[in-house]
Design a protein around this motif. Sequence first.
Motif, PDB file in Angstrom:
ATOM      1  N   MET A   1       0.857  -1.170   0.000  1.00  0.00           N
ATOM      2  CA  MET A   1       0.000   0.000   0.000  1.00  0.00           C
ATOM      3  C   MET A   1       0.903   1.233   0.000  1.00  0.00           C
ATOM      4  O   MET A   1       1.877   1.294   0.733  1.00  0.00           O
ATOM      5  N   HIS A   2       0.543   2.207  -0.824  1.00  0.00           N
ATOM      6  CA  HIS A   2       1.310   3.437  -0.952  1.00  0.00           C
ATOM      7  C   HIS A   2       0.374   4.628  -0.817  1.00  0.00           C
ATOM      8  O   HIS A   2      -0.829   4.511  -1.028  1.00  0.00           O
ATOM      9  N   GLU A   3       0.958   5.774  -0.493  1.00  0.00           N
ATOM     10  CA  GLU A   3       0.181   7.003  -0.386  1.00  0.00           C
ATOM     11  C   GLU A   3       0.684   7.983  -1.442  1.00  0.00           C
ATOM     12  O   GLU A   3       1.886   8.167  -1.603  1.00  0.00           O
ATOM     13  N   ARG A  27       0.824  11.025  -8.911  1.00  0.00           N
ATOM     14  CA  ARG A  27       0.921  12.387  -8.365  1.00  0.00           C
ATOM     15  C   ARG A  27       0.720  13.433  -9.455  1.00  0.00           C
ATOM     16  O   ARG A  27       0.117  14.469  -9.218  1.00  0.00           O
ATOM     17  N   THR A  28       1.205  13.136 -10.649  1.00  0.00           N
ATOM     18  CA  THR A  28       1.008  14.064 -11.760  1.00  0.00           C
ATOM     19  C   THR A  28      -0.468  14.229 -12.076  1.00  0.00           C
ATOM     20  O   THR A  28      -0.935  15.340 -12.321  1.00  0.00           O
ATOM     21  N   ILE A  29      -1.213  13.145 -12.048  1.00  0.00           N
ATOM     22  CA  ILE A  29      -2.657  13.226 -12.280  1.00  0.00           C
ATOM     23  C   ILE A  29      -3.311  14.093 -11.210  1.00  0.00           C
ATOM     24  O   ILE A  29      -4.180  14.908 -11.506  1.00  0.00           O
ATOM     25  N   LEU A  30      -2.901  13.935  -9.951  1.00  0.00           N
ATOM     26  CA  LEU A  30      -3.497  14.709  -8.860  1.00  0.00           C
ATOM     27  C   LEU A  30      -3.164  16.196  -8.924  1.00  0.00           C
ATOM     28  O   LEU A  30      -3.921  17.014  -8.430  1.00  0.00           O
ATOM     29  N   THR A  31      -2.036  16.561  -9.488  1.00  0.00           N
ATOM     30  CA  THR A  31      -1.594  17.955  -9.442  1.00  0.00           C
ATOM     31  C   THR A  31      -1.784  18.711 -10.753  1.00  0.00           C
ATOM     32  O   THR A  31      -1.457  19.888 -10.818  1.00  0.00           O
ATOM     33  N   THR A  32      -2.319  18.050 -11.763  1.00  0.00           N
ATOM     34  CA  THR A  32      -2.532  18.692 -13.060  1.00  0.00           C
ATOM     35  C   THR A  32      -4.006  19.012 -13.218  1.00  0.00           C
ATOM     36  O   THR A  32      -4.861  18.185 -12.934  1.00  0.00           O
ATOM     37  N   PHE A  33      -4.294  20.213 -13.699  1.00  0.00           N
ATOM     38  CA  PHE A  33      -5.682  20.619 -13.914  1.00  0.00           C
ATOM     39  C   PHE A  33      -6.066  20.449 -15.373  1.00  0.00           C
ATOM     40  O   PHE A  33      -5.261  20.694 -16.277  1.00  0.00           O
ATOM     41  N   ALA A  34      -7.320  20.032 -15.590  1.00  0.00           N
ATOM     42  CA  ALA A  34      -7.827  19.828 -16.937  1.00  0.00           C
ATOM     43  C   ALA A  34      -7.701  21.114 -17.743  1.00  0.00           C
ATOM     44  O   ALA A  34      -7.907  22.206 -17.237  1.00  0.00           O
ATOM     45  N   ARG A  75      -2.109   1.010 -13.750  1.00  0.00           N
ATOM     46  CA  ARG A  75      -1.345   0.185 -12.803  1.00  0.00           C
ATOM     47  C   ARG A  75      -1.561   0.627 -11.360  1.00  0.00           C
ATOM     48  O   ARG A  75      -1.043   0.013 -10.440  1.00  0.00           O
ATOM     49  N   ILE A  76      -2.356   1.687 -11.169  1.00  0.00           N
ATOM     50  CA  ILE A  76      -2.680   2.158  -9.815  1.00  0.00           C
ATOM     51  C   ILE A  76      -4.146   1.861  -9.535  1.00  0.00           C
ATOM     52  O   ILE A  76      -5.024   2.213 -10.312  1.00  0.00           O
ATOM     53  N   ARG A  77      -4.387   1.219  -8.403  1.00  0.00           N
ATOM     54  CA  ARG A  77      -5.754   0.961  -7.934  1.00  0.00           C
ATOM     55  C   ARG A  77      -5.979   1.786  -6.676  1.00  0.00           C
ATOM     56  O   ARG A  77      -5.230   1.686  -5.703  1.00  0.00           O
ATOM     57  N   ILE A  78      -7.011   2.616  -6.695  1.00  0.00           N
ATOM     58  CA  ILE A  78      -7.333   3.474  -5.550  1.00  0.00           C
ATOM     59  C   ILE A  78      -8.057   2.647  -4.505  1.00  0.00           C
ATOM     60  O   ILE A  78      -9.094   2.048  -4.781  1.00  0.00           O
ATOM     61  N   ASN A  79      -7.517   2.613  -3.281  1.00  0.00           N
ATOM     62  CA  ASN A  79      -8.160   1.904  -2.172  1.00  0.00           C
ATOM     63  C   ASN A  79      -8.968   2.841  -1.292  1.00  0.00           C
ATOM     64  O   ASN A  79     -10.016   2.464  -0.785  1.00  0.00           O
ATOM     65  N   SER A  80      -8.450   4.046  -1.077  1.00  0.00           N
ATOM     66  CA  SER A  80      -9.200   5.013  -0.271  1.00  0.00           C
ATOM     67  C   SER A  80      -8.764   6.424  -0.622  1.00  0.00           C
ATOM     68  O   SER A  80      -7.672   6.638  -1.150  1.00  0.00           O
ATOM     69  N   LEU A  81      -9.633   7.356  -0.332  1.00  0.00           N
ATOM     70  CA  LEU A  81      -9.374   8.765  -0.591  1.00  0.00           C
ATOM     71  C   LEU A  81      -9.801   9.559   0.622  1.00  0.00           C
ATOM     72  O   LEU A  81     -10.839   9.284   1.215  1.00  0.00           O
ATOM     73  N   ARG A  82      -8.989  10.522   0.990  1.00  0.00           N
ATOM     74  CA  ARG A  82      -9.412  11.448   2.040  1.00  0.00           C
ATOM     75  C   ARG A  82      -8.981  12.852   1.644  1.00  0.00           C
ATOM     76  O   ARG A  82      -8.038  13.046   0.889  1.00  0.00           O
ATOM     77  N   PHE A  95      -7.696  22.533   0.240  1.00  0.00           N
ATOM     78  CA  PHE A  95      -7.575  21.169   0.730  1.00  0.00           C
ATOM     79  C   PHE A  95      -6.516  20.401  -0.048  1.00  0.00           C
ATOM     80  O   PHE A  95      -6.117  20.779  -1.142  1.00  0.00           O
ATOM     81  N   TYR A  96      -6.068  19.310   0.581  1.00  0.00           N
ATOM     82  CA  TYR A  96      -5.160  18.367  -0.059  1.00  0.00           C
ATOM     83  C   TYR A  96      -5.924  17.079  -0.342  1.00  0.00           C
ATOM     84  O   TYR A  96      -6.832  16.705   0.392  1.00  0.00           O
ATOM     85  N   ILE A  97      -5.501  16.374  -1.379  1.00  0.00           N
ATOM     86  CA  ILE A  97      -6.055  15.066  -1.716  1.00  0.00           C
ATOM     87  C   ILE A  97      -5.015  14.030  -1.313  1.00  0.00           C
ATOM     88  O   ILE A  97      -3.854  14.135  -1.698  1.00  0.00           O
ATOM     89  N   ILE A  98      -5.426  13.038  -0.523  1.00  0.00           N
ATOM     90  CA  ILE A  98      -4.536  11.964  -0.119  1.00  0.00           C
ATOM     91  C   ILE A  98      -5.169  10.642  -0.552  1.00  0.00           C
ATOM     92  O   ILE A  98      -6.296  10.335  -0.164  1.00  0.00           O
ATOM     93  N   LEU A  99      -4.460   9.889  -1.371  1.00  0.00           N
ATOM     94  CA  LEU A  99      -4.947   8.604  -1.843  1.00  0.00           C
ATOM     95  C   LEU A  99      -4.088   7.478  -1.271  1.00  0.00           C
ATOM     96  O   LEU A  99      -2.870   7.566  -1.267  1.00  0.00           O
ATOM     97  N   GLU A 100      -4.746   6.439  -0.790  1.00  0.00           N
ATOM     98  CA  GLU A 100      -4.083   5.182  -0.477  1.00  0.00           C
ATOM     99  C   GLU A 100      -4.275   4.310  -1.694  1.00  0.00           C
ATOM    100  O   GLU A 100      -5.414   4.053  -2.113  1.00  0.00           O
ATOM    101  N   VAL A 101      -3.169   3.885  -2.293  1.00  0.00           N
ATOM    102  CA  VAL A 101      -3.254   3.162  -3.555  1.00  0.00           C
ATOM    103  C   VAL A 101      -2.457   1.869  -3.497  1.00  0.00           C
ATOM    104  O   VAL A 101      -1.563   1.699  -2.676  1.00  0.00           O
ATOM    105  N   GLU A 102      -2.801   0.989  -4.420  1.00  0.00           N
ATOM    106  CA  GLU A 102      -2.067  -0.262  -4.613  1.00  0.00           C
ATOM    107  C   GLU A 102      -1.481  -0.209  -6.020  1.00  0.00           C
ATOM    108  O   GLU A 102      -2.166   0.185  -6.972  1.00  0.00           O
ATOM    109  N   VAL A 103      -0.227  -0.563  -6.152  1.00  0.00           N
ATOM    110  CA  VAL A 103       0.433  -0.580  -7.456  1.00  0.00           C
ATOM    111  C   VAL A 103       0.409  -2.010  -7.996  1.00  0.00           C
ATOM    112  O   VAL A 103       0.818  -2.950  -7.318  1.00  0.00           O
ATOM    113  N   ILE A 104      -0.077  -2.147  -9.212  1.00  0.00           N
ATOM    114  CA  ILE A 104      -0.177  -3.446  -9.853  1.00  0.00           C
ATOM    115  C   ILE A 104       0.815  -3.494 -11.010  1.00  0.00           C
ATOM    116  O   ILE A 104       0.712  -2.723 -11.947  1.00  0.00           O
ATOM    117  N   VAL A 105       1.807  -4.341 -10.882  1.00  0.00           N
ATOM    118  CA  VAL A 105       2.822  -4.469 -11.946  1.00  0.00           C
ATOM    119  C   VAL A 105       2.849  -5.867 -12.518  1.00  0.00           C
ATOM    120  O   VAL A 105       2.402  -6.794 -11.965  1.00  0.00           O
TER     121      VAL A 105
END
Length: 105
Positions: A1-3, A27-34, A75-82, A95-105
Amino acid sequence: MHEITNKSLKINYMPDNLIEEILQNGRTILTTFAGTVPLMREFAQDWALIDRKSTEVTNILLNKLIPLFKRYEPRIRINSLRVELKDGEETNGNFYIILEVEVIV
């Protein structure tokens, strides 16, 4: 599990391993705006989230992030978001976005 979070984005142009590279992509997805990526206007976060209170953002984020990660970094599966308030204040777009993710390789 990674954050992964949008608190800071330190880009490592030479990641040590594949997992570090995948997490950096997330992290790039989280910090880039459409609209800021040419020819990929749908990529990343929606500007409308800035105008919402942090208590409203969690469900909106999950609905937007899951398809984004499936498309751009499957390759990233989101497990939780806060959502964490900056400086403990209940203000719009603060606010900040914090994701707990699982990496699938």
